[in-house]
Design an enzyme around this catalytic site. Structure first.
Site, short mmCIF file in Angstrom:
data_model
loop_
_atom_site.label_atom_id
_atom_site.label_comp_id
_atom_site.label_asym_id
_atom_site.label_seq_id
_atom_site.Cartn_x
_atom_site.Cartn_y
_atom_site.Cartn_z
N ALA A 160 45.68 43.54 46.42
CA ALA A 160 46.10 43.43 47.83
C ALA A 160 44.82 43.30 48.67
O ALA A 160 43.72 43.35 48.13
CB ALA A 160 46.90 44.65 48.22
N GLY A 200 47.58 44.46 43.09
CA GLY A 200 48.72 43.68 43.55
C GLY A 200 48.92 42.40 42.73
O GLY A 200 50.06 41.94 42.55
N GLU A 251 50.73 43.35 39.77
CA GLU A 251 52.11 43.67 40.14
C GLU A 251 52.93 42.39 40.27
O GLU A 251 54.10 42.35 39.90
CB GLU A 251 52.14 44.49 41.42
CG GLU A 251 51.49 45.86 41.21
CD GLU A 251 51.57 46.76 42.42
OE1 GLU A 251 52.55 47.50 42.53
OE2 GLU A 251 50.64 46.72 43.25
N GLU A 298 44.38 50.87 41.23
CA GLU A 298 44.57 51.38 42.60
C GLU A 298 44.05 52.80 42.81
O GLU A 298 43.59 53.13 43.90
CB GLU A 298 46.06 51.34 42.98
CG GLU A 298 46.59 49.96 43.33
CD GLU A 298 47.09 49.16 42.13
OE1 GLU A 298 46.72 49.51 40.99
OE2 GLU A 298 47.85 48.20 42.34
#
Ligand code: NAI
Length: 703
Positions: free
Chosen positions: A69, A119, A122, A144
């Protein structure tokens, strides 16, 4: 349907196989920022209505599928009153996008052509199939926790579903990343294909796989689908009455490494799994709430800042366009093959350089070859890589490399006239464009360069011990050092995978100078009768990864003594008598199996203490305030350019509690005046070494 967007490009082949390429403009890495996610959601909304045969996600960036992210967006979720709801909204958007991918009515493939982290992983987990291109560079994982959070785009749910609790938690709780091969063995990716099969070729390959799966029983797709079938015992571990046991075991493991009060994210992740595993929708909802809470916490904001500082230091090592035209460093010559010279040589060879190394003693070079052999055998599993590394290391008793090198690093004993004569000789024999570097820990550059006709080519490249494990090097320059030499040294640090910290040539530079008073205070406490174990416990309770007593033993008491003696000529520090006496007796710490602690097979023997004197807080105050005071002095004297560099240097050079954001950040957060008053109180109780240094009164204008 549109094909070109700001961040994404959509391609379609004649078999209705679509490829979505991510290429975020103006950055070298793809990240899932809010605009990338919003754009993707609108593409997915359109896509679910069309008769596609498959959708492939891939990246147009070199060596980067999706790096995660957008960390810069995270740092905007500070502790304002609306931060939590803004963070929650952002995370829910990410979850919504991943759910949309998962719910598409046709097969989805992540073609992992470079780093796939956070991310990005993910997103890959939301796809039906994860195929990685062969690569020795690509790292894959869910790191993370290193930013004080855990996966929030459904990653904790989907990794658990795919891998089962133990493997998924192993990955997420440690934050470690895997190579392509390890990720395949781990079950995180489904297959590895040749790096030649990209773009258009891959949609043909996918088409073939889909045809095969319709026609033949042993197709790759069928094989992967079989791999995805969860063994029964994984669901068993999610039963209501088993989960608390599993969670207890995981918590115990994590508690051995970190404290919940310092790093809450891993504990929250275990809790999330314990309460909601098996109920994916609800776990997803709670995952978002948990991450929104964590991301707005001080811990996460500090860790995010450290991540950004790390990138700042890394960027100092990036060559500009003009610099890349200069001839790069190829051959390094090192003079002095002892502890540091030897380790620097091994590291530089490991990073691909040809290194000749000279020492006045033959046996030192023989010993170095043995050390190198052990290191390369451990690190380079493939025989040809090991052999080529051994070939690049050239023991050089006659000092011949001096004439050929692009960079000469001096790492002989800490003696000014010996160092001067090394460089005097080098200036006569070396190539005119060869960069000169010294690894001195305390001698000012201008004193060494007095003997040089051109002092501008001398720079300090100060490595830390052990070279292979310490991420930071200090790049030391004086007024006489040219910008060109400094830039070359900064870039060299990038080439050997180290973070460079520019510092001025003042005694102890930054890291040793700030660390020494802290270590000496620990020795002072020890002399007063406080048990070593208790002192270490106090520092760890504050958040240091290792106590100062154990650290001194590890660094070596002889090294501590030599740094402290040197600094004592310039700073208000006193070298404890015990330290001098022990070094004279050859009691040097871990390397002699006896220092403050006794060591057996490299492990310290620690006793249970029943100390009743000072409290842990009183002890950590004494330790930490010596460190803070010296840090303020360094900032005031401009040893480093600004408070960000100071924080980064102390965190990466000493291991200072990252979750506290570095000494300057901590001082600012605690209140400058309050900290100043505590120092005054400490100086009343313990003497002038706690007198606030110059710089506290003007600190508010710089922080
Ligand atoms: P060391 O004593 O292990 O190695 C010094 C080596 O230099 C010896 O092998 C010696 O034979 C050789 N030598 C001495 N004079 C020489 C000459 N004129 N020509 C060729 N070889 C010569 O010392 P160490 O610990 O490796 O330190 C080297 C330098 O690195 C020092 O300046 C020290 O301050 C600095 N340093 C040391 C750190 C440590 O933790 N040991 C950390 C950072 C810097």
């Amino acid at each position: 349907m549109k094909t070109s967007y700001t961040n994404w490009q959509l391609e379609k082949d004649e078999k209705q196989i679509y490829t979505l390429n991510l290429n975020k403009p103006d950055t070298s890495a793809n990240v899932l920022s809010q605009d990338v996610l919003i754009e993707l959601q609108s593409i997915l909304d359109d896509m679910k209505k069309i008769p596609a045969r498959a959708l492939i996600f891939q990246s147009r960036k070199k060596d980067c599928f999706i790096a995660g992210a957008d960390v810069n967006e995270f740092s905007q979720f500070d502790q304002s009153s609306t931060a939590y709801s803004e963070a929650l909204q952002a995370i829910q958007l990410g979850q919504h996008v991943m759910n949309s991918i998962e719910n598409l009515p046709f097969p989805t493939f992540a073609l992992i052509n470079g780093h796939c982290l956070g991310g990005g992983m993910e997103l890959a987990l939301a796809c039906n199939y994860r195929i990685a291109l062969e690569s020795s560079i690509t790292r894959i994982g869910l790191p993370e926790v290193k930013l004080g959070i855990h996966p929030g785009f459904g990653g904790s749910v989907r990794s658990n579903r795919l891998l089962g609790v133990f493997k998924a938690m192993n990955l997420m709780l440690s934050g470690r990343t895997l190579s392509v091969n390890s990720a395949k063995r781990f079950g995180l990716i489904d297959n590895i294909i040749s790096d030649k099969i990209t773009g258009h070729h891959f949609s043909h390959t996918v088409n073939q796989w889909l045809d095969d799966s319709l026609n033949k029983k042993d197709s790759l797709i069928k094989k992967i689908q079989a791999q995805h079938i969860r063994p029964f015992y994984l669901s068993f571990l999610e039963l209501n009455f088993i989960r608390p046991i599993v969670a207890y075991l995981l918590t115990r493991l994590v508690s051995k490494r970190i404290k919940k009060a310092h790093y809450p994210a891993p504990f929250e992740l275990i809790n999330l799994w314990q309460l909601h595993a098996g109920n994916d929708d609800f776990m997803m909802k709670k995952e978002a709430e948990s991450v929104a809470g964590l991301i707005t916490s001080e811990t996460a904001q500090n860790l995010i800042r450290i991540f950004q500082l790390q990138n700042q230091l890394k960027s100092l090592a990036q060559p500009s366009k003009k610099d890349t035209e200069d001839k790069p460093i190829q051959h390094i010559h090192i003079i002095g093959g002892g502890v540091m010279g030897g380790d620097i040589a091994i590291w530089c060879v490991y990073k691909g350089f040809t290194v000749s190394i000279h020492d006045q003693a033959n046996e030192v070079l023989a010993n170095l070859v043995k050390r190198a052999n052990q290191f390369f055998k451990l690190k380079l599993k493939k025989k040809h890589l090991y052999q080529s590394a051994m070939d690049r290391l050239i023991p050089d008793i006659n000092n011949n490399g001096l004439k050929k090198a692009d960079l000469i690093i001096e790492a002989i004993i800490e003696n000014i006239s010996a160092k001067q004569s090394v460089f005097k000789n080098a200036e006569q024999l070396a190539k005119s464009n060869c960069l000169f570097a010294t690894n001195t820990s305390s001698i000012p550059l201008d004193d060494i360069s007095q003997v040089l006709t051109d002092p501008s080519r001398l720079v300090g490249i100060h490595f830390f011990n052990p070279v292979s494990r310490m991420p930071l090097i200090e790049i030391v320059s004086s007024n006489k050092t040219s910008q060109q030499s400094k830039t070359a040294a900064l870039q060299f640090s990038g080439l050997i995978g180290k973070l460079p910290l520019p510092v001025t040539s003042t005694p102890g530079f930054l890291v040793n100078r700030v660390l020494t008073p802290y270590l000496l205070e620990a020795m002072e406490l020890y002399s007063e009768g406080v048990p070593a174990e208790y002192i270490d416990k106090a520092a760890k309770q504050f958040g240091m990864p290792m106590g100062p007593i154990e650290l001194s033993d590890k660094v070596g008491l002889d090294i501590c003594l030599s740094v402290a003696s040197n600094l004592s000529q310039h700073q208000n520090i006193r070298v404890p008598d015990t330290l001098t006496k022990w070094v004279e007796q050859g009691r040097l710490g871990l390397k002699t199996n006896m220092g403050f602690y006794q060591y057996k097979k490299g492990k310290s023997i620690k006793n249970k203490t029943h100390y009743q004197g000072l409290s842990l807080e009183q002890i950590s105050n004494r330790l930490m305030f010596r460190l803070f005071n010296e840090a303020v002095a360094c900032l005031n004297e401009k040893v480093v350019e600004n408070d960000d560099y100071l924080d980064a240097g102390i965190i990466f050079g000493t291991g200072f509690a990252p979750f506290l954001g570095g000494p300057m950040h901590y001082i600012k957060h605690q209140g400058i005046d309050e900290m100043d008053h505590t120092l005054i109180d400490l100086s009343k109780d313990y003497g002038t070494r706690f007198n606030p240094v110059m710089g506290w009164n003007t600190l508010s204008s710089v922080l």
